[in-house]
Design a protein around this motif. Sequence first.
Motif, short mmCIF file in Angstrom:
data_model
loop_
_atom_site.label_atom_id
_atom_site.label_comp_id
_atom_site.label_asym_id
_atom_site.label_seq_id
_atom_site.Cartn_x
_atom_site.Cartn_y
_atom_site.Cartn_z
N GLY A 122 5.13 3.87 -5.02
CA GLY A 122 3.77 3.49 -5.38
C GLY A 122 3.36 4.09 -6.69
N LEU A 123 2.40 3.43 -7.34
CA LEU A 123 1.83 3.93 -8.58
C LEU A 123 0.63 4.82 -8.28
CD1 LEU A 123 1.95 0.92 -11.06
CD2 LEU A 123 2.74 3.23 -11.54
N GLY A 124 0.45 5.83 -9.11
CA GLY A 124 -0.75 6.62 -9.00
C GLY A 124 -0.55 8.08 -8.73
N GLY A 125 0.64 8.49 -8.29
CA GLY A 125 0.84 9.91 -8.01
C GLY A 125 -0.11 10.39 -6.93
N THR A 126 -0.95 11.36 -7.27
CA THR A 126 -1.89 11.90 -6.29
C THR A 126 -2.97 10.89 -5.92
OG1 THR A 126 -3.15 12.89 -8.11
CG2 THR A 126 -1.52 14.28 -7.01
N LEU A 127 -3.11 9.80 -6.69
CA LEU A 127 -4.11 8.77 -6.39
C LEU A 127 -3.53 7.59 -5.64
CD1 LEU A 127 -6.06 8.67 -9.80
CD2 LEU A 127 -6.67 9.91 -7.72
N VAL A 128 -2.28 7.70 -5.18
CA VAL A 128 -1.62 6.55 -4.58
C VAL A 128 -2.36 6.07 -3.34
CG1 VAL A 128 -0.02 7.94 -3.17
CG2 VAL A 128 0.63 5.63 -3.90
N GLU A 129 -2.92 6.98 -2.54
CA GLU A 129 -3.63 6.57 -1.33
C GLU A 129 -4.94 5.86 -1.68
OE1 GLU A 129 -4.11 10.03 1.03
OE2 GLU A 129 -1.98 10.20 1.53
N LEU A 130 -5.50 6.15 -2.84
CA LEU A 130 -6.72 5.49 -3.27
C LEU A 130 -6.43 4.10 -3.84
CD1 LEU A 130 -9.79 5.62 -3.87
CD2 LEU A 130 -9.21 6.65 -6.07
N LEU A 131 -5.35 3.98 -4.60
CA LEU A 131 -5.02 2.72 -5.27
C LEU A 131 -4.35 1.72 -4.34
CD1 LEU A 131 -3.69 4.14 -8.66
CD2 LEU A 131 -5.98 3.29 -8.14
N HIS A 132 -3.64 2.19 -3.34
CA HIS A 132 -2.93 1.33 -2.38
C HIS A 132 -1.98 0.36 -3.08
CE1 HIS A 132 -5.33 2.82 0.93
NE2 HIS A 132 -6.43 2.53 0.28
N ASP A 133 -1.33 0.83 -4.14
CA ASP A 133 -0.37 0.00 -4.87
C ASP A 133 1.03 0.47 -4.50
OD1 ASP A 133 0.84 -1.74 -6.57
OD2 ASP A 133 0.14 -0.81 -8.43
N VAL A 134 1.55 -0.04 -3.38
CA VAL A 134 2.79 0.47 -2.78
C VAL A 134 3.67 -0.69 -2.36
CG1 VAL A 134 3.77 1.84 -0.90
CG2 VAL A 134 1.62 2.54 -1.96
N SER A 135 4.98 -0.52 -2.52
CA SER A 135 5.96 -1.48 -1.99
C SER A 135 6.97 -0.72 -1.14
CB SER A 135 6.67 -2.22 -3.13
OG SER A 135 7.36 -1.31 -3.97
N ALA A 136 7.67 -1.44 -0.25
CA ALA A 136 8.57 -0.78 0.69
C ALA A 136 9.76 -1.69 1.00
CB ALA A 136 7.84 -0.44 1.98
#
Length: 229
Positions: A122-136
Amino acid sequence: LGGGGGWLRAEDAADLLASASLPFVASVTAQSRDEVRRAGERLGYPVVLKVVGPEILHKSDVGGVVLDLHSEAELVEAYDGLTARLGTRMTGALVQPMVADGVELMVGATQDPSFGPVVVCGLGGTLVELLHDVSARVVPLTDVDAREMLDELKGAALLRGYRGAPPSDIDALARALLDASALLEVCPEIQEMDMNPVKLMPRGLRIVDARVRVDRRPHVSRARRITYA
């Protein structure tokens, strides 16, 4: 991995990632002011100081990360401030070189109860949970899987260079995803892995922080990947 369950110590997590060619930034563990001083002298300034403690999983949530320390005096002052504020929750400190450049990402893994190990990015580092820009993707990853994961990110344009910024080393990030997948195959004891933030630069990447949770009872998934000819 065979020592029991729970979260690995910071230095053990770093050694584990390094064994899989995942480039963790140089780190020195310290448990006193003198050890902190020697760590700063050994690594060279500027440095970062991070709290270490078995109860502290998210260092930034407790203000346990002090960035851009340019001298021994600043480093010791930061260490004294953390020990005074966190008390017995702090069992040590981690000193690392300051890595200022790069796009911040998260690379991690979890054990899905149905599909087994899954690699996430995901993008964002420590902000990843806020941005929700994740792939799996389910392990094992292929090189096609790794590229697709990166293309699926809404902020993928940031990796290719945005508004004059230099393009990031996408090949290095794809290799890191494949190395994480291989590590999960070799070590089924790993139940959770969070490399965050990962700094992706024009050449290479550095894992700035990581935590790994293990269990002596390896997870066995109830499903497997099926390939159709």
